[in-house]
Design an enzyme around this catalytic site. Structure first.
Site, PDB file in Angstrom:
ATOM      1  N   HIS A   1       0.844  -1.207   0.000  1.00 30.20           N
ATOM      2  CA  HIS A   1       0.000   0.000   0.000  1.00 30.20           C
ATOM      3  C   HIS A   1       0.879   1.257   0.000  1.00 30.20           C
ATOM      4  O   HIS A   1       0.607   2.215  -0.718  1.00 30.20           O
ATOM      5  CB  HIS A   1      -0.900   0.022   1.246  1.00 30.20           C
ATOM      6  CG  HIS A   1      -1.917  -1.077   1.293  1.00 30.20           C
ATOM      7  ND1 HIS A   1      -2.116  -1.867   2.408  1.00 30.20           N
ATOM      8  CD2 HIS A   1      -2.803  -1.525   0.359  1.00 30.20           C
ATOM      9  CE1 HIS A   1      -3.082  -2.746   2.164  1.00 30.20           C
ATOM     10  NE2 HIS A   1      -3.512  -2.566   0.930  1.00 30.20           N
TER      11      HIS A   1
ATOM     12  N   LYS B   1     -20.173  -3.923  11.464  1.00 35.71           N
ATOM     13  CA  LYS B   1     -19.344  -5.119  11.546  1.00 35.71           C
ATOM     14  C   LYS B   1     -18.052  -4.908  12.316  1.00 35.71           C
ATOM     15  O   LYS B   1     -17.496  -5.835  12.876  1.00 35.71           O
ATOM     16  CB  LYS B   1     -18.981  -5.580  10.122  1.00 35.71           C
ATOM     17  CG  LYS B   1     -20.064  -6.378   9.432  1.00 35.71           C
ATOM     18  CD  LYS B   1     -19.437  -7.205   8.332  1.00 35.71           C
ATOM     19  CE  LYS B   1     -20.415  -7.486   7.203  1.00 35.71           C
ATOM     20  NZ  LYS B   1     -19.743  -7.549   5.911  1.00 35.71           N
TER      21      LYS B   1
ATOM     22  N   ARG C   1      -2.073  -6.314  -8.301  1.00 35.29           N
ATOM     23  CA  ARG C   1      -0.938  -7.217  -8.191  1.00 35.29           C
ATOM     24  C   ARG C   1      -0.925  -8.267  -9.285  1.00 35.29           C
ATOM     25  O   ARG C   1       0.127  -8.773  -9.669  1.00 35.29           O
ATOM     26  CB  ARG C   1      -0.979  -7.949  -6.827  1.00 35.29           C
ATOM     27  CG  ARG C   1      -0.619  -7.084  -5.656  1.00 35.29           C
ATOM     28  CD  ARG C   1      -1.170  -7.627  -4.371  1.00 35.29           C
ATOM     29  NE  ARG C   1      -2.623  -7.527  -4.366  1.00 35.29           N
ATOM     30  CZ  ARG C   1      -3.379  -7.711  -3.302  1.00 35.29           C
ATOM     31  NH1 ARG C   1      -2.834  -8.058  -2.164  1.00 35.29           N
ATOM     32  NH2 ARG C   1      -4.686  -7.579  -3.381  1.00 35.29           N
TER      33      ARG C   1
ATOM     34  N   SER D   1      -2.928  -7.875   2.789  1.00 35.73           N
ATOM     35  CA  SER D   1      -3.264  -7.666   4.198  1.00 35.73           C
ATOM     36  C   SER D   1      -3.696  -8.978   4.840  1.00 35.73           C
ATOM     37  O   SER D   1      -3.351  -9.256   5.993  1.00 35.73           O
ATOM     38  CB  SER D   1      -4.388  -6.638   4.332  1.00 35.73           C
ATOM     39  OG  SER D   1      -3.956  -5.382   3.891  1.00 35.73           O
TER      40      SER D   1
HETATM   41  P1  ADP Z   1      -9.914  -3.622  -0.369  1.00 33.55           P
HETATM   42  O1  ADP Z   1     -10.543  -4.284   0.793  1.00 33.55           O
HETATM   43  O2  ADP Z   1     -10.683  -2.441  -0.877  1.00 33.55           O
HETATM   44  O3  ADP Z   1      -9.434  -4.512  -1.474  1.00 33.55           O
HETATM   45  P2  ADP Z   1      -7.153  -3.406   0.524  1.00 33.55           P
HETATM   46  O4  ADP Z   1      -6.750  -2.672   1.756  1.00 33.55           O
HETATM   47  O5  ADP Z   1      -6.994  -4.862   0.528  1.00 33.55           O
HETATM   48  O6  ADP Z   1      -8.638  -2.936   0.274  1.00 33.55           O
HETATM   49  O7  ADP Z   1      -6.392  -2.822  -0.729  1.00 33.55           O
HETATM   50  C1  ADP Z   1      -6.500  -1.488  -1.144  1.00 33.55           C
HETATM   51  C2  ADP Z   1      -5.914  -1.329  -2.543  1.00 33.55           C
HETATM   52  O8  ADP Z   1      -4.516  -1.631  -2.501  1.00 33.55           O
HETATM   53  C3  ADP Z   1      -6.510  -2.279  -3.573  1.00 33.55           C
HETATM   54  O9  ADP Z   1      -6.576  -1.602  -4.824  1.00 33.55           O
HETATM   55  C4  ADP Z   1      -5.516  -3.396  -3.652  1.00 33.55           C
HETATM   56  O10 ADP Z   1      -5.554  -4.042  -4.897  1.00 33.55           O
HETATM   57  C5  ADP Z   1      -4.219  -2.638  -3.460  1.00 33.55           C
HETATM   58  N1  ADP Z   1      -3.149  -3.470  -2.921  1.00 33.55           N
HETATM   59  C6  ADP Z   1      -3.200  -4.346  -1.910  1.00 33.55           C
HETATM   60  N2  ADP Z   1      -2.018  -4.930  -1.674  1.00 33.55           N
HETATM   61  C7  ADP Z   1      -1.166  -4.405  -2.597  1.00 33.55           C
HETATM   62  C8  ADP Z   1       0.227  -4.614  -2.909  1.00 33.55           C
HETATM   63  N3  ADP Z   1       0.965  -5.501  -2.237  1.00 33.55           N
HETATM   64  N4  ADP Z   1       0.764  -3.900  -3.917  1.00 33.55           N
HETATM   65  C9  ADP Z   1       0.012  -3.026  -4.609  1.00 33.55           C
HETATM   66  N5  ADP Z   1      -1.305  -2.773  -4.390  1.00 33.55           N
HETATM   67  C10 ADP Z   1      -1.884  -3.459  -3.388  1.00 33.55           C
END
Ligand code: ADP
Length: 149
Positions: free
Chosen positions: A21, A45, A94, A131
């Site tokens: 992120h 939730k 990704r 995450s």
């Molecule tokens: P959501 O629940 O909306 O998917 P996330 O917190 O999982 O939220 O992810 C937010 C954004 O960051 C999404 O667009 C996701 O694809 C991107 N993202 C998550 N992990 C990575 C990573 N390792 N590298 C690049 N982008 C990422």
């Protein structure tokens, strides 16, 4: 001519905020004047204490950088984006699964609100970080410091 200030909203769960992120935010700072990291929150939730610690953790990472702010929202992302008068949604991909998912989201958000999504491709060294993987490792007592800022 006056230069326009461009703001992007980077929405997500960020549970937790990972190096993947952070890489998206850091790279997007070359494209936008301001980034709002927006933690999407479901008040029915999720525990609000949890949300507050997530907010604080991410705010600490960008302390001293006025171009980045961290907020939370519940409801539709596009409503938050309009509320903030931001110009675009920022997301990361990704792999192909992310791509299909993000394309659908981007299409819906353009259709219902006319808001464009700017997608950055994950840097290869972060492409495997999610995450949910970090949460799982943490639950089993594994040191996750290498995956988070
Ligand atoms: P959501 O629940 O909306 O998917 P996330 O917190 O999982 O939220 O992810 C937010 C954004 O960051 C999404 O667009 C996701 O694809 C991107 N993202 C998550 N992990 C990575 C990573 N390792 N590298 C690049 N982008 C990422």
């Amino acid at each position: 001519m006056e230069k326009k200030i461009r703001t992007a909203v980077f929405p997500g769960s960020f549970n937790p905020f990972t190096n993947g992120h952070k890489s998206i935010v850091d790279r997007a700072l070359d494209l936008f004047d301001n980034i709002i990291i927006a933690i999407g929150f479901n008040e029915h939730k999720e525990d609000s204490g949890d949300l507050h610690s997530r907010l604080e953790t991410i705010r600490n990472i960008y302390k001293g950088n006025d171009a980045v702010s961290v907020e939370s929202y519940s409801g539709l992302t596009v409503d938050f984006v309009k509320d903030k008068k931001a110009d675009a949604i920022l997301r990361g991909v990704r792999n192909m699964q992310d791509f299909e998912y993000e394309r659908n989201l981007a299409d819906v958000n353009r259709e219902i609100a006319g808001i464009e999504t700017v997608i950055l491709i994950a840097e290869p060294q972060y492409g495997y970080i999610s995450s949910s993987m970090v949460r799982e490792l943490n639950n089993f007592g594994y040191d996750i410091s290498r995956f988070i800022p």
